[in-house]
Design a protein around this motif. Sequence first.
Motif, short mmCIF file in Angstrom:
data_model
loop_
_atom_site.label_atom_id
_atom_site.label_comp_id
_atom_site.label_asym_id
_atom_site.label_seq_id
_atom_site.Cartn_x
_atom_site.Cartn_y
_atom_site.Cartn_z
N ASP A 33 1.15 -1.31 -0.11
CA ASP A 33 -0.14 -0.19 -0.15
C ASP A 33 0.68 1.08 -0.34
OD1 ASP A 33 -2.94 0.27 1.05
OD2 ASP A 33 -2.33 2.44 0.43
N LYS A 34 0.51 2.08 -0.91
CA LYS A 34 1.43 3.69 -0.85
C LYS A 34 1.45 3.85 0.28
CE LYS A 34 -2.34 6.11 -3.37
NZ LYS A 34 -2.71 6.62 -4.50
N GLN A 35 0.15 3.90 0.88
CA GLN A 35 0.09 4.84 2.60
C GLN A 35 0.26 4.20 3.14
OE1 GLN A 35 -3.91 7.71 2.40
NE2 GLN A 35 -4.35 6.61 0.99
N ASN A 36 0.57 5.31 4.17
CA ASN A 36 1.06 4.07 6.12
C ASN A 36 -0.51 4.84 6.45
OD1 ASN A 36 3.70 3.68 5.62
ND2 ASN A 36 4.50 5.56 5.56
N ARG A 39 -4.67 5.18 7.58
CA ARG A 39 -4.66 6.30 7.06
C ARG A 39 -5.99 6.99 6.75
NH1 ARG A 39 -7.91 2.91 4.78
NH2 ARG A 39 -8.36 2.37 3.12
N HIS A 101 -7.17 0.24 9.87
CA HIS A 101 -6.42 -0.25 10.00
C HIS A 101 -6.78 -1.64 10.99
CE1 HIS A 101 -2.96 1.00 13.56
NE2 HIS A 101 -2.67 -0.05 12.19
N SER A 113 4.86 -1.16 2.58
CA SER A 113 4.37 0.73 2.06
C SER A 113 5.37 1.10 1.18
CB SER A 113 5.48 1.69 3.42
OG SER A 113 4.76 2.71 2.47
N HIS A 114 4.35 0.87 -0.87
CA HIS A 114 4.76 0.78 -1.75
C HIS A 114 3.76 1.34 -1.92
CE1 HIS A 114 7.93 -0.76 -5.02
NE2 HIS A 114 7.04 -0.50 -5.45
#
Length: 330
Positions: A33-36, A39, A101, A113-114
């Motif tokens: 996921d691009k976000q931590n 979110r 979450h 995280s990517h």
Amino acid sequence: MKHFETIIIGGGPAGSSCAWKLKQQGRTALILDKQNFPRLKLCAGWITSKVLDDLEFTKADYPYPILDLKVRMHVNPIPFSFTWFPTRWANYSIRRTEFDHWLLERSGTPVVSHHVKQIVQEEGLYIIDNEFSCKYLVGAGGTMCPVRRTFFSKLRRKEDQIATLEKEFEYPQRQDTCHLFFFYRGLKGYSWYVPKGNGHVNIGIGGLSVGFRKSGANIHDLFKKFLGDLVQEGLLDASTAENLKDTGHPYYLYAYEGEVKRENCFLIGDSAGLASVDMGEGIGPAIESGLMVANEIGGTASYQKRSTSHTSFGGVLGWLAERFWITEQA
Ligand SMILES: Cc1cc2nc3c(=O)[nH]c(=O)nc-3n(C[C@H](O)[C@H](O)[C@H](O)COP(=O)(O)OP(=O)(O)OC[C@H]3O[C@@H](n4cnc5c(N)ncnc54)[C@H](O)[C@@H]3O)c2cc1C
């Protein structure tokens, strides 16, 4: 290159549900996921008891506030309202920042995280940004999902796009009742006031983008008017209304056409455009589709997009909503 049997792109309800079910079947997966997390996710946070049933938890298991929703429906322009909400299940509200979450942690699946940019298919494997490879690839990246963009570009119809604006904020004096305003000021959709269990409230409007284009109505103006009307109704104080800044996000209603799987690659949740045609409910369908894909990977069931109507109301109301509500607007 790190290899996994399954890689799921997107850790929202669709992705985490798929991962949770795979884990239950003894399979391994990785979520990118691009976000931590936790979110921010724009969403009114209305869910039904079916979501809890599908994911096999009860209200008591959920560690954050979850509010039973008593819903008052207002049907504009007729000054007519009634406390009733004809869905097939009980209705609750949650805060997405907490809910997503928790689901992700509960899935027991590693999350990296990517921000996925490029996906290619080589010798039966999916290669992601030259860093990760997998046999099964699950696109759960929501409206902007890179899996949809790469392998399913023709999936959605622009006339099924919903435009939304909303704001969620702390407002301890909020009412306990959820208010829904259908056809608000000519809106081809509805606006909402959804109380949350911990003194928050979510206010927003949503309707088919094509409806806004045709009528020339400006969604930001409409949102401002909506705040003014909530002040008049005693649901919001004037100084709070004045300082609220809206934020928007588009997503897609359920369209029958278009495949959601191709070889070992699948689309689930918003990336597939699965929100219910009457209410724009997307969390339930995201979870349902995530579980179905896990079952297909596990070899127990086949993932198919429904060819029949997908509504929240169900029954005659769902049929009417699908026939007239959507087609009238387009
Ligand atoms: C204003 C608004 C109100 C709504 N209200 C409701 C409601 O009350 N009830 C309801 O049921 N539905 C509601 N919906 C719809 C609901 O929010 C969505 O249907 C639901 O979030 C879909 O879940 P998902 O897991 O498919 O996608 P998402 O929750 O959007 O998750 C997608 C994830 O993918 C990640 N991602 C995206 N691109 C990449 C990339 N390139 N690389 C890595 N990660 C990526 C994102 O960071 C995100 O975490 C609402 C939507 C909006 C906009």
